[in-house]
Write a protein that holds these residues in place. Structure first.
Motif, PDB file in Angstrom:
ATOM      1  N   VAL A  73     -16.551  85.576  15.337  1.00  0.00           N
ATOM      2  CA  VAL A  73     -17.598  85.479  14.326  1.00  0.00           C
ATOM      3  C   VAL A  73     -18.264  84.119  14.498  1.00  0.00           C
ATOM      4  CG1 VAL A  73     -18.119  85.367  11.865  1.00  0.00           C
ATOM      5  CG2 VAL A  73     -16.394  86.984  12.717  1.00  0.00           C
ATOM      6  N   VAL A  74     -19.578  84.152  14.680  1.00  0.00           N
ATOM      7  CA  VAL A  74     -20.345  82.932  14.897  1.00  0.00           C
ATOM      8  C   VAL A  74     -21.368  82.817  13.769  1.00  0.00           C
ATOM      9  CG1 VAL A  74     -21.853  81.701  16.485  1.00  0.00           C
ATOM     10  CG2 VAL A  74     -20.003  83.118  17.386  1.00  0.00           C
ATOM     11  N   ALA A  75     -21.318  81.678  13.067  1.00  0.00           N
ATOM     12  CA  ALA A  75     -22.275  81.425  11.993  1.00  0.00           C
ATOM     13  C   ALA A  75     -23.500  80.728  12.574  1.00  0.00           C
ATOM     14  CB  ALA A  75     -21.631  80.561  10.919  1.00  0.00           C
ATOM     15  N   TYR A  76     -24.674  81.277  12.291  1.00  0.00           N
ATOM     16  CA  TYR A  76     -25.929  80.645  12.680  1.00  0.00           C
ATOM     17  C   TYR A  76     -26.347  79.769  11.503  1.00  0.00           C
ATOM     18  CZ  TYR A  76     -26.428  83.533  16.887  1.00  0.00           C
ATOM     19  OH  TYR A  76     -26.256  84.115  18.129  1.00  0.00           O
ATOM     20  N   MET A  77     -26.201  78.448  11.692  1.00  0.00           N
ATOM     21  CA  MET A  77     -26.246  77.500  10.588  1.00  0.00           C
ATOM     22  C   MET A  77     -27.648  77.022  10.203  1.00  0.00           C
ATOM     23  SD  MET A  77     -23.046  77.450   9.949  1.00  0.00           S
ATOM     24  CE  MET A  77     -22.970  76.131   8.750  1.00  0.00           C
ATOM     25  N   HIS A  78     -28.467  76.680  11.181  1.00  0.00           N
ATOM     26  CA  HIS A  78     -29.787  76.123  10.877  1.00  0.00           C
ATOM     27  C   HIS A  78     -30.699  76.269  12.087  1.00  0.00           C
ATOM     28  CE1 HIS A  78     -27.327  72.846  12.563  1.00  0.00           C
ATOM     29  NE2 HIS A  78     -28.431  72.514  13.196  1.00  0.00           N
ATOM     30  N   THR A  79     -31.977  76.403  11.796  1.00  0.00           N
ATOM     31  CA  THR A  79     -33.009  76.494  12.828  1.00  0.00           C
ATOM     32  C   THR A  79     -34.033  75.403  12.539  1.00  0.00           C
ATOM     33  OG1 THR A  79     -32.696  78.887  12.907  1.00  0.00           O
ATOM     34  CG2 THR A  79     -34.704  78.019  13.925  1.00  0.00           C
ATOM     35  N   VAL A  80     -34.333  74.609  13.568  1.00  0.00           N
ATOM     36  CA  VAL A  80     -35.281  73.509  13.412  1.00  0.00           C
ATOM     37  C   VAL A  80     -36.234  73.518  14.599  1.00  0.00           C
ATOM     38  CG1 VAL A  80     -35.542  71.002  13.225  1.00  0.00           C
ATOM     39  CG2 VAL A  80     -33.514  72.111  12.264  1.00  0.00           C
ATOM     40  N   VAL A  81     -37.529  73.392  14.313  1.00  0.00           N
ATOM     41  CA  VAL A  81     -38.553  73.254  15.346  1.00  0.00           C
ATOM     42  C   VAL A  81     -39.382  72.028  14.985  1.00  0.00           C
ATOM     43  CG1 VAL A  81     -40.616  74.310  16.383  1.00  0.00           C
ATOM     44  CG2 VAL A  81     -38.628  75.729  15.839  1.00  0.00           C
ATOM     45  N   LYS A  82     -39.680  71.200  15.980  1.00  0.00           N
ATOM     46  CA  LYS A  82     -40.510  70.014  15.727  1.00  0.00           C
ATOM     47  C   LYS A  82     -41.799  70.420  15.042  1.00  0.00           C
ATOM     48  CE  LYS A  82     -39.207  66.656  19.235  1.00  0.00           C
ATOM     49  NZ  LYS A  82     -39.733  65.840  20.360  1.00  0.00           N
ATOM     50  N   GLU A  83     -42.219  69.584  14.111  1.00  0.00           N
ATOM     51  CA  GLU A  83     -43.384  69.894  13.283  1.00  0.00           C
ATOM     52  C   GLU A  83     -44.621  70.228  14.103  1.00  0.00           C
ATOM     53  OE1 GLU A  83     -45.934  67.897   9.653  1.00  0.00           O
ATOM     54  OE2 GLU A  83     -43.987  67.063  10.178  1.00  0.00           O
ATOM     55  N   GLU A  84     -44.878  69.503  15.178  1.00  0.00           N
ATOM     56  CA  GLU A  84     -46.096  69.745  15.959  1.00  0.00           C
ATOM     57  C   GLU A  84     -46.057  71.080  16.697  1.00  0.00           C
ATOM     58  OE1 GLU A  84     -43.784  66.609  18.469  1.00  0.00           O
ATOM     59  OE2 GLU A  84     -44.043  67.068  16.354  1.00  0.00           O
ATOM     60  N   TYR A  85     -44.903  71.727  16.745  1.00  0.00           N
ATOM     61  CA  TYR A  85     -44.777  73.044  17.371  1.00  0.00           C
ATOM     62  C   TYR A  85     -44.635  74.151  16.329  1.00  0.00           C
ATOM     63  CZ  TYR A  85     -44.212  70.501  21.714  1.00  0.00           C
ATOM     64  OH  TYR A  85     -44.417  69.688  22.802  1.00  0.00           O
TER      65      TYR A  85
END
Length: 133
Positions: A73-85
């Motif tokens: 079981v793998v928890a997907y914790m957070h997704t982050v993309v640089k603001e300019e993208y």
């Protein structure tokens, strides 16, 4: 091949961007690479050589940095993309890649990240990968 310990690279065409985003895009004429970095427990999105997005994950059964194995079981914790993208579909591409990796690796996914939860609400083809509590 033990995918949990190897780096998976896939060049993708970012077809999720709409025409207006494509015209104003920081991604124009940039090669996109998606990478699993198990030592940092994250999927990475690179534009050229620049790290522009991550999706952090955690194997719920193992010690950090050792990678998940089939059936885990793998928890997907957070997704982050640089603001300019932002606003160009990069987060969706990253989540799609991570869900495809989960399917290939026989992982069950616990979507902790609210973006991943919203993505899954729009992509029922991945619902079979969710952990059953």
């Amino acid at each position: 091949m033990d995918h949990s310990l190897s780096t998976v690279r896939a060049a993708v065409e970012v077809s999720t961007m709409n025409n207006s985003a494509r015209n104003n895009s920081a991604m124009n004429n940039t090669d996109i690479t998606l990478v699993d970095n198990p030592s940092h427990e994250r999927f990475e999105l690179l534009a050229g050589d620049e790290l522009v997005g991550i999706l952090g994950y955690r194997d719920e059964d193992e010690i950090l940095g050792y990678g998940a194995e089939a059936g885990d079981v793998v928890a997907y914790m957070h997704t982050v993309v640089k603001e300019e993208y932002g606003g160009q579909g990069m987060a969706a591409v990253l989540v799609q890649f991570s869900m495809d990796c989960a399917r290939e690796r026989d992982w069950s996914v616990r979507p902790v990240c609210t973006y991943v939860q919203r993505y899954l609400g729009e992509h029922p083809e991945y619902l079979d990968l969710l952990v059953e509590d």
